[in-house]
Design a protein around this motif. Structure first.
Motif, PDB file in Angstrom:
ATOM      1  N   UNK A  64     -32.719 -84.801 -44.605  1.00  0.00           N
ATOM      2  CA  UNK A  64     -32.903 -86.213 -44.903  1.00  0.00           C
ATOM      3  C   UNK A  64     -31.866 -87.048 -44.179  1.00  0.00           C
ATOM      4  N   UNK A  65     -31.605 -88.224 -44.715  1.00  0.00           N
ATOM      5  CA  UNK A  65     -30.736 -89.168 -44.026  1.00  0.00           C
ATOM      6  C   UNK A  65     -29.288 -88.719 -43.926  1.00  0.00           C
ATOM      7  N   UNK A  66     -28.836 -87.865 -44.836  1.00  0.00           N
ATOM      8  CA  UNK A  66     -27.444 -87.407 -44.817  1.00  0.00           C
ATOM      9  C   UNK A  66     -27.369 -85.920 -44.474  1.00  0.00           C
ATOM     10  N   UNK A  67     -26.411 -85.573 -43.654  1.00  0.00           N
ATOM     11  CA  UNK A  67     -26.205 -84.168 -43.316  1.00  0.00           C
ATOM     12  C   UNK A  67     -25.660 -83.371 -44.474  1.00  0.00           C
ATOM     13  N   UNK A  68     -24.930 -84.040 -45.340  1.00  0.00           N
ATOM     14  CA  UNK A  68     -24.403 -83.353 -46.515  1.00  0.00           C
ATOM     15  C   UNK A  68     -22.957 -82.951 -46.377  1.00  0.00           C
ATOM     16  N   UNK A  69     -22.577 -82.030 -47.227  1.00  0.00           N
ATOM     17  CA  UNK A  69     -21.190 -81.607 -47.345  1.00  0.00           C
ATOM     18  C   UNK A  69     -20.809 -80.671 -46.203  1.00  0.00           C
ATOM     19  N   UNK A  70     -19.618 -80.855 -45.668  1.00  0.00           N
ATOM     20  CA  UNK A  70     -19.097 -79.977 -44.627  1.00  0.00           C
ATOM     21  C   UNK A  70     -18.278 -78.876 -45.276  1.00  0.00           C
ATOM     22  N   UNK A  99     -36.769 -91.055 -41.431  1.00  0.00           N
ATOM     23  CA  UNK A  99     -35.834 -92.077 -41.874  1.00  0.00           C
ATOM     24  C   UNK A  99     -34.678 -92.127 -40.884  1.00  0.00           C
ATOM     25  N   UNK A 100     -33.782 -93.054 -41.069  1.00  0.00           N
ATOM     26  CA  UNK A 100     -32.587 -93.119 -40.242  1.00  0.00           C
ATOM     27  C   UNK A 100     -31.661 -91.982 -40.675  1.00  0.00           C
ATOM     28  N   UNK A 101     -31.251 -91.170 -39.723  1.00  0.00           N
ATOM     29  CA  UNK A 101     -30.392 -90.023 -40.000  1.00  0.00           C
ATOM     30  C   UNK A 101     -28.954 -90.347 -39.623  1.00  0.00           C
ATOM     31  N   UNK A 102     -28.000 -89.896 -40.455  1.00  0.00           N
ATOM     32  CA  UNK A 102     -26.606 -90.033 -40.046  1.00  0.00           C
ATOM     33  C   UNK A 102     -26.350 -89.037 -38.915  1.00  0.00           C
ATOM     34  N   UNK A 103     -25.178 -89.108 -38.294  1.00  0.00           N
ATOM     35  CA  UNK A 103     -24.898 -88.270 -37.125  1.00  0.00           C
ATOM     36  C   UNK A 103     -25.030 -86.783 -37.438  1.00  0.00           C
ATOM     37  N   UNK A 104     -24.540 -86.354 -38.614  1.00  0.00           N
ATOM     38  CA  UNK A 104     -24.630 -84.941 -38.986  1.00  0.00           C
ATOM     39  C   UNK A 104     -26.075 -84.503 -39.175  1.00  0.00           C
ATOM     40  N   UNK A 105     -26.866 -85.314 -39.874  1.00  0.00           N
ATOM     41  CA  UNK A 105     -28.269 -84.975 -40.101  1.00  0.00           C
ATOM     42  C   UNK A 105     -29.043 -84.960 -38.786  1.00  0.00           C
ATOM     43  N   UNK A 106     -28.735 -85.894 -37.894  1.00  0.00           N
ATOM     44  CA  UNK A 106     -29.404 -85.952 -36.592  1.00  0.00           C
ATOM     45  C   UNK A 106     -29.096 -84.696 -35.774  1.00  0.00           C
ATOM     46  N   UNK A 107     -27.828 -84.316 -35.743  1.00  0.00           N
ATOM     47  CA  UNK A 107     -27.436 -83.112 -34.996  1.00  0.00           C
ATOM     48  C   UNK A 107     -28.121 -81.874 -35.566  1.00  0.00           C
TER      49      UNK A 107
END
Length: 120
Positions: A64-70, A99-107
């Motif tokens: 989803x939009x957030x990659x989540x926890x590192x 949806x718009x993905x943050x950088x982590x989710x996009x990667x």
């Protein structure tokens, strides 16, 4: 025998997607494996999740939009689970929210679904 399907995603605000995955997997005769169903364990959450992936026949990622926890490894938790599936030769299915993905989710979504290179 029912194929076991590990469902991997961020947890926060993703309950409806995880529950839909559970229902869909069950509807086609599979056995959904979700971390929220795990009993209380003495092992770390990370090891429990990676063991959960290893116990399955299919790995399902929902991005989803957030990659989540590192994780301490510097990788996303979902990414560590994905790598465990690939290492074990477990088929990977990925769903990416429109949806718009943050950088982590996009990667991560690019890594799971590269059109030219496939899974990497």
């Amino acid at each position: 025998m029912q194929p076991r399907v590990f469902v991997s995603s961020v947890m926060n605000n993703f309950g409806e997607f995880r529950e839909a995955s559970r229902k869909g997997i069950s509807a086609v005769g599979g056995f959904p494996v979700l971390v929220e169903d795990f009993p209380s364990l003495t092992t770390s959450s990370r090891n429990a999740c990676l063991d959960g992936v290893a116990s399955c026949d299919v790995y399902l990622a929902i991005i989803g939009e957030r990659g989540g926890w590192t994780a301490p490894s510097g990788k996303l938790v979902v990414e560590e689970e994905f790598e465990e599936a690939v290492k074990r030769g477990i088929p990977v299915v990925a769903f990416v929210q429109q949806t718009t993905l943050d950088d982590d989710a996009k990667r991560l979504s690019q890594r799971l679904s590269d059109y030219v290179k496939g899974l990497s």
